[in-house]
Design a protein around this motif. Structure first.
Motif, PDB file in Angstrom:
ATOM      1  N   GLU A   1       0.862  -1.184  -0.012  1.00 37.51           N
ATOM      2  CA  GLU A   1       0.056  -0.136   0.030  1.00 37.51           C
ATOM      3  C   GLU A   1       0.875   1.134  -0.028  1.00 37.51           C
ATOM      4  O   GLU A   1       0.700   2.375  -0.452  1.00 37.51           O
ATOM      5  N   THR A   2       1.990   1.152   0.663  1.00 39.94           N
ATOM      6  CA  THR A   2       2.955   2.367   0.509  1.00 39.94           C
ATOM      7  C   THR A   2       3.535   2.641  -0.703  1.00 39.94           C
ATOM      8  O   THR A   2       3.628   3.757  -1.364  1.00 39.94           O
ATOM      9  N   VAL A   3       4.034   1.546  -1.447  1.00 44.79           N
ATOM     10  CA  VAL A   3       4.373   1.548  -2.769  1.00 44.79           C
ATOM     11  C   VAL A   3       3.270   2.144  -3.750  1.00 44.79           C
ATOM     12  O   VAL A   3       3.697   2.799  -4.558  1.00 44.79           O
ATOM     13  N   LYS A   4       1.800   2.096  -3.467  1.00 47.61           N
ATOM     14  CA  LYS A   4       1.126   2.325  -4.110  1.00 47.61           C
ATOM     15  C   LYS A   4       0.670   3.956  -4.084  1.00 47.61           C
ATOM     16  O   LYS A   4       0.572   4.658  -4.832  1.00 47.61           O
ATOM     17  N   ARG A   5       0.851   4.387  -2.907  1.00 47.42           N
ATOM     18  CA  ARG A   5       0.615   5.666  -2.454  1.00 47.42           C
ATOM     19  C   ARG A   5       1.787   6.533  -2.973  1.00 47.42           C
ATOM     20  O   ARG A   5       1.695   7.603  -3.344  1.00 47.42           O
ATOM     21  N   VAL A   6       3.058   6.188  -3.034  1.00 47.21           N
ATOM     22  CA  VAL A   6       4.256   6.678  -3.491  1.00 47.21           C
ATOM     23  C   VAL A   6       4.485   6.730  -5.029  1.00 47.21           C
ATOM     24  O   VAL A   6       5.283   7.336  -5.430  1.00 47.21           O
ATOM     25  N   LEU A   7       3.792   5.796  -5.702  1.00 45.02           N
ATOM     26  CA  LEU A   7       4.113   5.469  -6.932  1.00 45.02           C
ATOM     27  C   LEU A   7       4.186   6.652  -7.876  1.00 45.02           C
ATOM     28  O   LEU A   7       5.068   6.984  -8.782  1.00 45.02           O
ATOM     29  N   GLU A   8       3.230   7.639  -7.904  1.00 53.15           N
ATOM     30  CA  GLU A   8       3.388   8.816  -8.574  1.00 53.15           C
ATOM     31  C   GLU A   8       4.408   9.509  -8.466  1.00 53.15           C
ATOM     32  O   GLU A   8       5.173  10.103  -9.735  1.00 53.15           O
ATOM     33  N   LYS A   9       5.289   9.615  -7.498  1.00 50.56           N
ATOM     34  CA  LYS A   9       6.563  10.333  -7.164  1.00 50.56           C
ATOM     35  C   LYS A   9       7.671   9.677  -7.963  1.00 50.56           C
ATOM     36  O   LYS A   9       8.612  10.315  -8.163  1.00 50.56           O
ATOM     37  N   VAL A  10       7.729   8.629  -8.301  1.00 52.19           N
ATOM     38  CA  VAL A  10       8.667   7.744  -9.038  1.00 52.19           C
ATOM     39  C   VAL A  10       8.684   7.411 -10.379  1.00 52.19           C
ATOM     40  O   VAL A  10       9.228   7.028 -11.106  1.00 52.19           O
ATOM     41  N   LEU A  11       7.260   7.678 -11.033  1.00 53.24           N
ATOM     42  CA  LEU A  11       7.062   7.546 -12.344  1.00 53.24           C
ATOM     43  C   LEU A  11       8.090   8.278 -13.407  1.00 53.24           C
ATOM     44  O   LEU A  11       8.159   7.565 -14.320  1.00 53.24           O
ATOM     45  N   ASP A  12       8.546   9.264 -13.011  1.00 53.10           N
ATOM     46  CA  ASP A  12       9.316   9.841 -13.890  1.00 53.10           C
ATOM     47  C   ASP A  12      10.881   8.975 -14.229  1.00 53.10           C
ATOM     48  O   ASP A  12      11.042   8.845 -15.267  1.00 53.10           O
ATOM     49  N   LYS A  13      11.075   8.213 -13.033  1.00 55.49           N
ATOM     50  CA  LYS A  13      12.419   7.429 -13.156  1.00 55.49           C
ATOM     51  C   LYS A  13      11.744   6.105 -13.852  1.00 55.49           C
ATOM     52  O   LYS A  13      12.526   5.562 -14.533  1.00 55.49           O
ATOM     53  N   LEU A  14      10.563   5.596 -13.572  1.00 58.30           N
ATOM     54  CA  LEU A  14      10.103   4.280 -13.997  1.00 58.30           C
ATOM     55  C   LEU A  14       9.927   4.366 -15.652  1.00 58.30           C
ATOM     56  O   LEU A  14      10.168   3.324 -16.422  1.00 58.30           O
ATOM     57  N   LEU A  15       9.210   5.549 -16.215  1.00 56.04           N
ATOM     58  CA  LEU A  15       8.931   5.545 -17.650  1.00 56.04           C
ATOM     59  C   LEU A  15       9.841   6.684 -18.249  1.00 56.04           C
ATOM     60  O   LEU A  15       9.400   7.052 -19.443  1.00 56.04           O
ATOM     61  N   ASP A  16      10.586   7.358 -17.680  1.00 61.30           N
ATOM     62  CA  ASP A  16      11.259   8.340 -18.088  1.00 61.30           C
ATOM     63  C   ASP A  16      10.600   9.555 -18.749  1.00 61.30           C
ATOM     64  O   ASP A  16      10.579   9.871 -19.788  1.00 61.30           O
TER      65      ASP A  16
END
Length: 1001
Positions: free
Chosen positions: A527-542
């Motif tokens: 659930e923590t990963v879900k909550r924070v996902l938006e903040k790491v999308l730039d690294k995940l998808l460039d």
């Protein structure tokens, strides 16, 4: 890497001319340009061609075309009659093609129709094919190291290059593979032929084996494999915020897409039967990253497309037998590695950027331990054709019946459990024999049948095998010591302490908001990963566009966009919204910081893309949620005291914090009530989940029509048995299956996004195949829902932006290619239905409860059964009130449409529906024939109609039509309650849509 594996697949893609359906008999039987490719020279120099070779390996590879063709076309592939493009005296006639499922006919005609017919057709088309060959990037054509990338170009870019070569004629996406049964495209047929060719060749095939097949070695056998992972709904349901809900759906989509990408790089994108990888945004995104030059044929997906979920968690692919285990292990490993990477990015973001739980170690059991146990994997695989039997059989003549039956029965016993569906039907077998004899007499050629005829049965057996594997699972969640998640009750909350930590201790760790948590909630690692996902999308998808990421999901208050859209022509509503927001920010400046964190994006594409002022956010109209995110000097001071206080003083300080927040809420609510003295446009949020009905029956071919419904009217075969064969139900073969998978992308990637996010002010959360999960609003949900249903079945577009009638939706000139593709877009056709669950929830209802109700409502809609026995094609709507009450109404879609008409009648006072429900509860119509007199008597007694006879007549007519349709489709026991519930829902909907504007300051 096996070059021969990829050469076999390239042959499979190009074994037919790309423009085969436009050729006459003189050009139709040739190959495309595979022999002119530099990478194919080793085969050409040795005279190797699966079409002609007598070598064991190449003859085996040739079966790919037979299996892909015969299974889709039945015995029609055996007839010698032909159908040509532009045949007959009508100069406007191209080809009569059939809808893949319904058989509806349309005239397929290319833009360059006149030029082609006026020229020497063979030369004209061969010149076009030569231009397509020249379009291939030189480095792909010539360098053997790029053979895999060349295949990707041929599979993904050749269709686009063909459309471009014909003046950007996108209708060429529909060009059929077989003009005598023109229901699936050449692209789908070529793709599945390539997949089968690779599986028949084997991944490790060598040139020496092609030259001389070893006597003691078994030829490669094609397998149908399925891979899946769980949990799914549980992951999505464990959501407190809309951000969590979106993140759960998107994570599943992303992990599935990543598995598809990595496996397809190894075995080819054609190997995936479901989902089709063609034009999938994430796959295109990664493909362009790997080979940017493909951008001439592939448009870079926009951020909105990349952040909308659509991949399923069940993957079906064709593989060589000896690579099935390796591919399944690769799929599992890819998912685990990508999941670990996401977990690492989130952990890094929390610790280095937000200084959250600095004592927490990455390998702590509440973090890494829980994340590693998140997924369970299942897979199964079945041979395509019984392994100890030949893949084809030519013992068709009557005198060889014993030999034929022995082979046929072996296939039936391997894949079909119900003898009723055994192959072949008498009518088909008789036609096969007659056609065999006719071809032998006229052309001195024989033909055979093959295992592809059992495709639907093999696919179904594979599906049941996967279900059996899942049912036998022994997976258990790891034991959670200490406090559990406050959202789901599952799993240990993240903390840096030991096993027997107390709730009081974990509460201290979770008091740090980190800009993401509210200080009260405690989440498990997933659930923590879900909550924070938006903040790491730039690294995940460039992705560098932070605004686009912020707009990837809607706020639960974003239904205000629907209110503003419906009242777009009345400037007062927009002005009142802005004035209310301005007043709140003026009195509580910290509120501006709350909406800045959201980057002023609503998560509703219609409003985020419009040139509307984005100074304000609808979150300002919900006092409770606004205060929840508040960060004020007073609150920070109290929170700092809380951290340093002893246990006795902590409770006192918590009460002070609670009281301060309460004061904020009350003061903000006073301002909101001043501007909106009645209903607040942010009071309700609406979610919808839909799923195509009986999709397993479609995939099995049980819903298909007779062969005669798919053949062109010009096809003439001089055999009595042919007419009887045309009465046989068509089978679902691999090319048709592949075409269905690819065509469903038109619905999920083109039509649903347009209707949800451009025609209406909603947001698509998930759209994959026949599944839809969306956020909509109180003002538009009913019209949106009806439009989606009409679109799914290719029925008339209520707003007439699309031409319909042939079970395709084709955009009219008023729509630009930026909004939706201009080519004919596939729908499931007139015989298909879809069922929906819709939740209208008060803002005080927790999202987790709304989601639980949403899937249950969808389930109940699918279980709905009318008195005449027809199932599904239904909708269940639930209104979840803040006090715990639920209003629930269920009916068939035709009834729902009558209800829509009823509430659209301009009757002024919504109370009339409550009055009707009350009168019906006391004095219902006893029989159907009494409905019209009942409605007349009811309307005659309403004061609001005393001065308006026309309005009274219209309302009476709509009410009678609604009640009569509902009467016919509702069981006797539920009639009265459903009448009352739908009337109450009408009153609720109209009453809450009515926004009274206050005087403001």
């Amino acid at each position: 890497m096996s070059e021969e594996y990829w050469r076999a697949k390239i042959w499979g893609l190009l074994h037919d001319p790309v423009l085969k359906a436009l050729h006459s008999n003189s050009g139709r039987g040739k190959n495309s340009f595979w022999q002119e490719l530099e990478v194919m020279k080793p085969w050409v120099e040795k005279g190797w061609n699966p079409e002609e070779s007598s070598g064991k390996a190449l003859k085996h590879i040739k079966l790919a075309d037979y299996i892909a063709s015969a299974s889709d076309r039945g015995a029609i592939g055996s007839v010698s009659a032909s159908i040509n493009y532009g045949q007959g005296n009508n100069s406007e006639q191209g080809l009569e093609i059939s809808h893949l499922l319904s058989g509806a006919k349309r005239n397929f005609k290319i833009k360059q129709h006149s030029q082609m017919l006026a020229a020497n057709r063979k030369n004209y088309l061969e010149f076009k094919e030569q231009k397509l060959l020249e379009a291939i990037p030189v480095e792909l054509r010539t360098d053997i190291k790029n053979i895999k990338l060349l295949f990707w170009w041929l599979w993904r870019c050749l269709p686009a290059a063909t459309c471009q070569e014909f003046g950007n004629d996108e209708s060429l996406m529909l060009i059929p593979a077989e003009t005598r049964l023109p229901d699936s495209s050449i692209w789908s047929h070529a793709s599945i032929t390539a997949a089968l060719a690779g599986a028949l060749a084997g991944y490790d095939l060598t040139m020496a084996e092609i030259e001389h097949w070893p006597a003691n070695k078994t030829l490669s056998h094609p397998y149908l494999a399925s891979f899946t992972f769980t949990p799914v709904q549980e992951l999505i349901k464990a959501s407190r915020k809309m951000r969590d809900f979106w993140a759960g759906s998107w994570l599943l989509h992303y992990l599935s897409a990543k598995v598809c990408w990595e496996v397809s790089k190894k075995y080819g994108p054609d190997s995936f039967l479901y989902p089709s990888l063609y034009q999938q945004p994430l796959i295109d995104h990664w493909l362009l990253q790997e080979f940017p030059k493909f951008d001439q044929w592939i448009k870079q997906p926009d951020t909105n497309q990349l952040l909308t979920a659509g991949f399923p968690n069940v993957l079906v692919l064709v593989l060589p037998k000896d690579k099935v285990k390796a591919a399944m292990q690769m799929a599992k490993q890819t998912l685990l590695e990508e999941w670990a990477r996401i977990g690492h990015l989130v952990f890094e973001e929390l610790q280095t950027q937000r200084h959250w739980m600095p004592d927490l170690q990455a390998n702590h059991k509440t973090w890494q331990g829980w994340l590693e146990s998140q997924w369970q994997f299942y897979w199964t695989a079945l041979p395509i054709g019984k392994e100890d039997k030949s893949l084809k059989n030519a013992a068709i003549p009557k005198e060889r019946e014993t030999e034929f039956l022995e082979w046929q029965n072996a296939q039936n016993q391997a894949y079909i459990t119900n003898k009723k569906y055994n192959l072949f039907k008498d009518e088909e077998r008789d036609f096969l024999r007659d056609a065999y004899q006719q071809r032998l007499e006229r052309q001195n050629r024989r033909f055979s049948v093959n295992v592809g005829s059992w495709w639907a049965a093999i696919f179904d057996a594979n599906r049941y095998a996967l279900a059996a594997v899942k049912n036998a699972r022994n997976w258990e969640l790891p034991t959670a010591f200490g406090p559990r998640s406050t959202i789901s009750g599952i799993g240990p909350v993240v903390h840096p302490g030991g096993d027997w930590i107390t709730e009081r201790e974990t509460k201290k760790y979770w008091q740090h908001h980190a800009g993401l948590f509210d200080g009260r909630e405690q989440l498990n690692a997933t659930e923590t990963v879900k909550r924070v996902l938006e903040k790491v999308l730039d690294k995940l998808l460039d992705i560098k566009n932070e605004d686009a990421i912020a707009a990837s999901y809607p706020d639960l208050t974003a239904g205000v966009a629907g209110y503003l859209k419906v009242h777009e022509k009345d400037i007062n509503h927009k002005s009142q919204f802005e004035d209310a927001c301005q007043e709140i920010i003026k009195k509580f400046p910290w509120a501006k910081d709350v909406i800045i964190e959201m980057r002023n994006k609503w998560g509703i594409p219609w409003i985020d893309k419009e040139n509307l002022p984005q100074r304000f956010h609808p979150r300002l109209l919900n006092a409770g949620w606004l205060v929840e995110d508040a960060e004020t000097p007073e609150l920070r001071e109290l929170e700092d005291k809380l951290k340093a206080a002893n246990e006795q003083n902590q409770e006192i300080i918590r009460r002070e914090i609670s009281e301060l927040r309460k004061n904020y809420r009350q003061e903000i609510q006073k301002i909101i009530d001043k501007f909106y003295p009645g209903n607040n446009p942010a009071d309700w949020y609406v979610l919808a989940a839909g799923d195509g009905d009986s999709m397993s029956e479609w995939l099995q071919g049980k819903k298909l029509e007779k062969y005669g419904d798919y053949t062109p009217s010009q096809l003439s075969v001089n055999l009595d048995s042919f007419q009887k064969f045309l009465e046989v139900k068509k089978r679902m073969g691999p090319s048709t299956h592949n075409a269905l998978s690819r065509a469903l992308l038109d619905f999920s990637n083109q039509l649903v996004p347009y209707l949800t996010q451009q025609r209406y002010a909603g947001r698509l959360i998930y759209a994959g195949g026949d599944d839809v999960l969306a956020y909509t609003n109180l003002w538009e949900w009913d019209n949106w829902l009806w439009d989606i249903r009409q679109c799914f079945r290719g029925d008339e577009d209520p707003q007439r932006e699309f031409d319909t009638g042939d079970d395709y939706w084709t955009a009219r000139a008023s729509l630009s290619s930026q909004q939706v593709a201009t080519r004919p877009l596939f729908t499931m056709g007139r015989n298909a239905t879809i069922s929906f669950g819709v939740i209208i929830a008060h803002h005080s209802v927790p999202l987790a409860i709304a989601l639980e109700n949403l899937w249950d409502a969808e389930k109940k809609a699918k279980e709905y059964k009318a008195p005449d026995g027809t199932k599904k094609d239904a909708v269940q709507v639930r209104v979840l009130y803040g006090n715990g009450n639920i209003l629930q109404a269920t009916t068939k879609f035709p009834v729902f449409n009558q209800w829509r008409k009823l509430i659209s009648a301009n009757i002024g006072d919504s109370a009339i529906f409550e009055q009707a429900a009350s009168v019906w509860s006391q004095h219902p119509a006893p029989i159907k024939e009494a409905i019209a007199p009942w409605t007349k008597a009811f309307c005659d007694r309403r004061d609001q109609f005393q001065e308006d006879e026309a309005a009274k007549k219209q309302f009476q007519q709509y009410l009678a039509e609604f009640l009569e349709t509902l009467w016919k489709t509702t069981s006797e026991i539920d009639k009265d309650s459903e009448v009352q519930n739908w009337l109450k829902l009408a009153a609720f909907t109209l009453r809450n849509r009515d926004i009274k504007l206050g005087g403001g300051v």
